[in-house]
Design a protein around this motif. Structure first.
Motif, PDB file in Angstrom:
ATOM      1  N   GLN A 251       0.833  -1.198   0.000  1.00  0.00           N
ATOM      2  CA  GLN A 251       0.000   0.000   0.000  1.00  0.00           C
ATOM      3  C   GLN A 251       0.868   1.250   0.000  1.00  0.00           C
ATOM      4  O   GLN A 251       0.892   2.021   0.949  1.00  0.00           O
ATOM      5  CB  GLN A 251      -0.937  -0.011   1.206  1.00  0.00           C
ATOM      6  N   GLY A 252       1.585   1.449  -1.082  1.00  0.00           N
ATOM      7  CA  GLY A 252       2.408   2.628  -1.219  1.00  0.00           C
ATOM      8  C   GLY A 252       1.604   3.824  -1.688  1.00  0.00           C
ATOM      9  O   GLY A 252       0.386   3.759  -1.867  1.00  0.00           O
ATOM     10  N   PRO A 253       2.272   4.956  -1.912  1.00  0.00           N
ATOM     11  CA  PRO A 253       1.567   6.152  -2.386  1.00  0.00           C
ATOM     12  C   PRO A 253       0.812   5.912  -3.686  1.00  0.00           C
ATOM     13  O   PRO A 253      -0.301   6.408  -3.862  1.00  0.00           O
ATOM     14  CB  PRO A 253       2.708   7.163  -2.575  1.00  0.00           C
ATOM     15  N   GLY A 254       1.410   5.146  -4.598  1.00  0.00           N
ATOM     16  CA  GLY A 254       0.731   4.856  -5.857  1.00  0.00           C
ATOM     17  C   GLY A 254      -0.545   4.067  -5.649  1.00  0.00           C
ATOM     18  O   GLY A 254      -1.545   4.277  -6.345  1.00  0.00           O
ATOM     19  N   THR A 313     -10.476   9.620  -0.711  1.00  0.00           N
ATOM     20  CA  THR A 313      -9.114   9.697  -0.168  1.00  0.00           C
ATOM     21  C   THR A 313      -9.114   9.532   1.345  1.00  0.00           C
ATOM     22  O   THR A 313      -8.311   8.770   1.900  1.00  0.00           O
ATOM     23  CB  THR A 313      -8.462  11.034  -0.551  1.00  0.00           C
ATOM     24  N   VAL A 314      -9.989  10.259   2.028  1.00  0.00           N
ATOM     25  CA  VAL A 314     -10.068  10.145   3.484  1.00  0.00           C
ATOM     26  C   VAL A 314     -10.442   8.718   3.882  1.00  0.00           C
ATOM     27  O   VAL A 314      -9.854   8.131   4.799  1.00  0.00           O
ATOM     28  CB  VAL A 314     -11.076  11.162   4.054  1.00  0.00           C
ATOM     29  N   GLY A 315     -11.404   8.133   3.189  1.00  0.00           N
ATOM     30  CA  GLY A 315     -11.809   6.770   3.508  1.00  0.00           C
ATOM     31  C   GLY A 315     -10.686   5.770   3.310  1.00  0.00           C
ATOM     32  O   GLY A 315     -10.445   4.913   4.170  1.00  0.00           O
ATOM     33  N   VAL A 316      -9.994   5.864   2.188  1.00  0.00           N
ATOM     34  CA  VAL A 316      -8.904   4.922   1.908  1.00  0.00           C
ATOM     35  C   VAL A 316      -7.778   5.074   2.923  1.00  0.00           C
ATOM     36  O   VAL A 316      -7.209   4.078   3.399  1.00  0.00           O
ATOM     37  CB  VAL A 316      -8.378   5.135   0.471  1.00  0.00           C
ATOM     38  N   LEU A 317      -7.448   6.302   3.294  1.00  0.00           N
ATOM     39  CA  LEU A 317      -6.354   6.517   4.241  1.00  0.00           C
ATOM     40  C   LEU A 317      -6.735   6.108   5.662  1.00  0.00           C
ATOM     41  O   LEU A 317      -5.947   5.458   6.362  1.00  0.00           O
ATOM     42  CB  LEU A 317      -5.931   7.990   4.212  1.00  0.00           C
ATOM     43  N   VAL A 318      -7.924   6.472   6.088  1.00  0.00           N
ATOM     44  CA  VAL A 318      -8.346   6.147   7.458  1.00  0.00           C
ATOM     45  C   VAL A 318      -8.517   4.643   7.641  1.00  0.00           C
ATOM     46  O   VAL A 318      -8.154   4.076   8.682  1.00  0.00           O
ATOM     47  CB  VAL A 318      -9.646   6.890   7.805  1.00  0.00           C
ATOM     48  N   TYR A 319      -9.031   3.971   6.604  1.00  0.00           N
ATOM     49  CA  TYR A 319      -9.324   2.537   6.718  1.00  0.00           C
ATOM     50  C   TYR A 319      -8.353   1.686   5.898  1.00  0.00           C
ATOM     51  O   TYR A 319      -8.696   0.583   5.487  1.00  0.00           O
ATOM     52  CB  TYR A 319     -10.767   2.275   6.281  1.00  0.00           C
ATOM     53  N   ARG A 320      -7.135   2.181   5.713  1.00  0.00           N
ATOM     54  CA  ARG A 320      -6.157   1.429   4.907  1.00  0.00           C
ATOM     55  C   ARG A 320      -5.798   0.094   5.553  1.00  0.00           C
ATOM     56  O   ARG A 320      -5.494  -0.875   4.851  1.00  0.00           O
ATOM     57  CB  ARG A 320      -4.908   2.268   4.666  1.00  0.00           C
ATOM     58  N   ARG A 321      -5.840   0.013   6.879  1.00  0.00           N
ATOM     59  CA  ARG A 321      -5.541  -1.265   7.534  1.00  0.00           C
ATOM     60  C   ARG A 321      -6.641  -2.290   7.277  1.00  0.00           C
ATOM     61  O   ARG A 321      -6.369  -3.484   7.182  1.00  0.00           O
ATOM     62  CB  ARG A 321      -5.358  -1.041   9.040  1.00  0.00           C
ATOM     63  N   ARG A 322      -7.883  -1.817   7.159  1.00  0.00           N
ATOM     64  CA  ARG A 322      -8.958  -2.738   6.813  1.00  0.00           C
ATOM     65  C   ARG A 322      -8.768  -3.264   5.389  1.00  0.00           C
ATOM     66  O   ARG A 322      -9.044  -4.432   5.117  1.00  0.00           O
ATOM     67  CB  ARG A 322     -10.316  -2.029   6.928  1.00  0.00           C
ATOM     68  N   TRP A 323      -8.295  -2.395   4.505  1.00  0.00           N
ATOM     69  CA  TRP A 323      -7.980  -2.850   3.153  1.00  0.00           C
ATOM     70  C   TRP A 323      -6.893  -3.919   3.198  1.00  0.00           C
ATOM     71  O   TRP A 323      -6.966  -4.934   2.495  1.00  0.00           O
ATOM     72  CB  TRP A 323      -7.494  -1.670   2.307  1.00  0.00           C
ATOM     73  N   ALA A 324      -5.878  -3.705   4.034  1.00  0.00           N
ATOM     74  CA  ALA A 324      -4.771  -4.658   4.113  1.00  0.00           C
ATOM     75  C   ALA A 324      -5.220  -5.988   4.706  1.00  0.00           C
ATOM     76  O   ALA A 324      -4.809  -7.058   4.243  1.00  0.00           O
ATOM     77  CB  ALA A 324      -3.633  -4.071   4.947  1.00  0.00           C
ATOM     78  N   GLU A 325      -6.076  -5.946   5.712  1.00  0.00           N
ATOM     79  CA  GLU A 325      -6.480  -7.162   6.403  1.00  0.00           C
ATOM     80  C   GLU A 325      -7.579  -7.927   5.663  1.00  0.00           C
ATOM     81  O   GLU A 325      -7.581  -9.156   5.644  1.00  0.00           O
ATOM     82  CB  GLU A 325      -6.954  -6.817   7.817  1.00  0.00           C
ATOM     83  N   ASP A 326      -8.514  -7.202   5.055  1.00  0.00           N
ATOM     84  CA  ASP A 326      -9.676  -7.850   4.441  1.00  0.00           C
ATOM     85  C   ASP A 326      -9.568  -7.980   2.929  1.00  0.00           C
ATOM     86  O   ASP A 326     -10.320  -8.749   2.327  1.00  0.00           O
ATOM     87  CB  ASP A 326     -10.955  -7.078   4.778  1.00  0.00           C
ATOM     88  N   TRP A 328     -10.577  -5.937   0.801  1.00  0.00           N
ATOM     89  CA  TRP A 328     -11.565  -5.011   0.238  1.00  0.00           C
ATOM     90  C   TRP A 328     -12.309  -4.352   1.391  1.00  0.00           C
ATOM     91  O   TRP A 328     -12.543  -4.969   2.425  1.00  0.00           O
ATOM     92  CB  TRP A 328     -12.569  -5.760  -0.643  1.00  0.00           C
ATOM     93  N   TYR A 329     -12.642  -3.076   1.196  1.00  0.00           N
ATOM     94  CA  TYR A 329     -13.395  -2.348   2.220  1.00  0.00           C
ATOM     95  C   TYR A 329     -14.235  -1.291   1.516  1.00  0.00           C
ATOM     96  O   TYR A 329     -13.779  -0.676   0.544  1.00  0.00           O
ATOM     97  CB  TYR A 329     -12.448  -1.700   3.236  1.00  0.00           C
ATOM     98  N   PRO A 330     -15.471  -1.052   1.954  1.00  0.00           N
ATOM     99  CA  PRO A 330     -16.396  -0.185   1.206  1.00  0.00           C
ATOM    100  C   PRO A 330     -16.142   1.309   1.372  1.00  0.00           C
ATOM    101  O   PRO A 330     -17.032   2.085   1.746  1.00  0.00           O
ATOM    102  CB  PRO A 330     -17.764  -0.584   1.765  1.00  0.00           C
ATOM    103  N   THR A 331     -14.929   1.755   1.058  1.00  0.00           N
ATOM    104  CA  THR A 331     -14.615   3.181   1.165  1.00  0.00           C
ATOM    105  C   THR A 331     -15.295   4.011   0.088  1.00  0.00           C
ATOM    106  O   THR A 331     -15.299   5.240   0.168  1.00  0.00           O
ATOM    107  CB  THR A 331     -13.098   3.390   1.086  1.00  0.00           C
ATOM    108  N   PHE A 332     -15.894   3.361  -0.911  1.00  0.00           N
ATOM    109  CA  PHE A 332     -16.582   4.096  -1.965  1.00  0.00           C
ATOM    110  C   PHE A 332     -17.946   4.601  -1.547  1.00  0.00           C
ATOM    111  O   PHE A 332     -18.544   5.438  -2.258  1.00  0.00           O
ATOM    112  CB  PHE A 332     -16.754   3.192  -3.197  1.00  0.00           C
ATOM    113  N   VAL A 333     -18.480   4.127  -0.428  1.00  0.00           N
ATOM    114  CA  VAL A 333     -19.856   4.441  -0.030  1.00  0.00           C
ATOM    115  C   VAL A 333     -20.155   5.943  -0.058  1.00  0.00           C
ATOM    116  O   VAL A 333     -21.159   6.370  -0.641  1.00  0.00           O
ATOM    117  CB  VAL A 333     -20.162   3.814   1.349  1.00  0.00           C
ATOM    118  N   PRO A 334     -19.331   6.810   0.554  1.00  0.00           N
ATOM    119  CA  PRO A 334     -19.669   8.243   0.522  1.00  0.00           C
ATOM    120  C   PRO A 334     -19.481   8.883  -0.841  1.00  0.00           C
ATOM    121  O   PRO A 334     -20.047   9.953  -1.103  1.00  0.00           O
ATOM    122  CB  PRO A 334     -18.696   8.850   1.542  1.00  0.00           C
ATOM    123  N   VAL A 335     -18.697   8.258  -1.722  1.00  0.00           N
ATOM    124  CA  VAL A 335     -18.457   8.825  -3.054  1.00  0.00           C
ATOM    125  C   VAL A 335     -19.751   8.919  -3.847  1.00  0.00           C
ATOM    126  O   VAL A 335     -19.929   9.822  -4.665  1.00  0.00           O
ATOM    127  CB  VAL A 335     -17.408   7.978  -3.816  1.00  0.00           C
TER     128      VAL A 335
END
Length: 409
Positions: A251-254, A313-326, A328-335
């Motif tokens: 999960q780098g900057p790219g 961006t805020v969702g992906v950064l705040v919940y990046r550990r959920r992305w790493a562990e699961d 997939w994580y529904p960070t698109f919901v507020p979009v």
């Protein structure tokens, strides 16, 4: 559930975390600068496309206009309503699917979550959308108002394909159930609840999706022509709302930038950067051809895009550990819910752009994940996502209206 072994990423270092946040802030800054530039060109270029109001009046007048309206409906989940954006998204999805099948590294996140079902998924969604527009399009001229005929495209038809697999029977059943169940519920809630109470119509849209989906998946259990679900056939299927438990990338900057971009097509079950580039690129081109065409003719695309990028961006950064562990994580919901709804309700102000995006990014994903985990195995977890959109928008918009600086337009 997937039977693949999950490869966990190494713990994130402080420097890696700083790089992630720097990439996110840079992305937001670039988007805001582009939004300012787009705003400044408004009115300086000739209008080469008809405006939204004219488009809506002509939607059912002739076949070419109807086809343009139908393709434009494919981008309604993002509040864009643009045929060029829809064509770009479909073309990007096709390129991503072909590239994924050929093992190209530049294919991005696997379109349709690595299931290989993208052709059937998009076919069922387009057919469901066509049936919805044909069956319920009379509500458009009858009311003179926008109507949520798009809802099958991002709900029941593709979800049924992801649960039951490929095949004409599955794709057709999903399309018919989507048009027959989701659209009338959405029409009822929008016209009898949202409009009279001056609430965002997205509440009615997503309510139609989850109510229709609950009924559709319950019916599928008893339809004799439906095959066993993919899980029942011991076929590896997504173990999260939209992604298999495979090895996780660094999960780098790219990755942050790519993930934010891919979130723009999660509502369509694509979740791919190339599809999102086609979607956003076609929408921006539409704005340049006539700023009164996308986003229902309000000229608010720059502010809307900024809010959506901030939310993702805020969702992906705040919940990046959920992305790493699961995986997939529904960070698109507020979009596709709180962020754009706030802008359309309170205007293109800085506080509306930022507050709706941040509030939605913090509240939407965990609620969606919590609901999705509690659904039966043969009910696609997207239901949890759209329930979260309903709840968060229903709470956030009136709440923000009590604060100074938030006045409904």
């Amino acid at each position: 559930m997937s039977t693949e072994r999950v490869t966990r990423p190494a713990p994130t270092t402080a420097s890696a975390t700083a790089g992630q946040w720097l990439a996110g802030l840079l992305l937001i800054g670039v988007t805001a600068a582009a939004a300012v530039a787009l705003t400044r060109v408004t009115g300086r270029l000739p209008h080469l496309l008809p405006g939204y109001a004219h488009w809506q009046r002509q939607a059912y007048a002739r076949v070419p206009q109807f086809l343009r309206w139908w393709i434009g409906d494919t981008t309604e989940a993002e509040f864009f309503k643009t045929a060029l954006g829809g064509l770009g998204m479909l073309a990007g999805g096709w390129v991503a699917h072909v590239a994924w099948r050929r093992g190209r590294r530049w294919a991005g996140f696997p379109v349709a979550y690595g299931t290989g079902l993208w052709p059937w998924l998009v076919g069922s969604a387009l057919l469901g959308l066509l049936l919805s527009d044909v069956a319920w399009g009379w509500t458009l001229p009858a009311s003179g108002e926008w109507q949520p005929t798009f809802v099958p495209f991002v709900s029941v038809p593709p979800a049924i394909v992801l649960i039951y697999g490929a095949g004409r029977t599955v794709a057709t059943t999903g399309a018919v159930l989507g048009a027959a169940l989701t659209t009338p519920v959405a029409l009822l809630v929008v016209n009898c609840f949202c409009l009279p109470l001056h609430l965002p119509t997205v509440i009615g849209n997503v309510t139609g999706m989850w109510v229709g989906a609950l009924i559709a998946f319950a019916l599928c259990r008893h339809l004799p022509w439906m095959p066993p679900t993919l899980a029942a056939r011991s076929t590896p299927a997504p173990d999260s709302p939209d992604g298999p438990a495979a090895s996780r990338p660094d999960q780098g900057p790219g990755w942050v930038v790519r993930r934010v971009l891919a979130d723009f097509t999660e509502a369509q079950f694509y979740g791919n950067e190339l599809a999102s580039i086609g979607l956003v690129g076609g929408t921006v081109l539409t704005f340049l051809l006539n700023p009164l065409t996308p986003v229902y003719g309000g000229g608010m695309l720059p502010a809307l895009l900024t809010a959506q990028v901030i939310a993702a961006t805020v969702g992906v950064l705040v919940y990046r550990r959920r992305w790493a562990e699961d995986g997939w994580y529904p960070t698109f919901v507020p979009v596709v819910s709180v962020a754009p709804a706030t802008v359309l309700t309170y205007g293109s102000t800085v506080q509306a752009v930022v507050a709706g995006a941040v509030l939605g990014a913090l509240a939407g994903p965990p609620l969606a994940a919590w609901i999705s985990r509690r659904l039966p195995a043969d009910f696609h977890p997207f239901i949890g996502n759209v329930v979260s959109m309903t709840v968060c928008t229903l709470v956030a918009i009136p709440l923000l209206g009590t604060l100074p600086g938030f006045t409904a337009i």
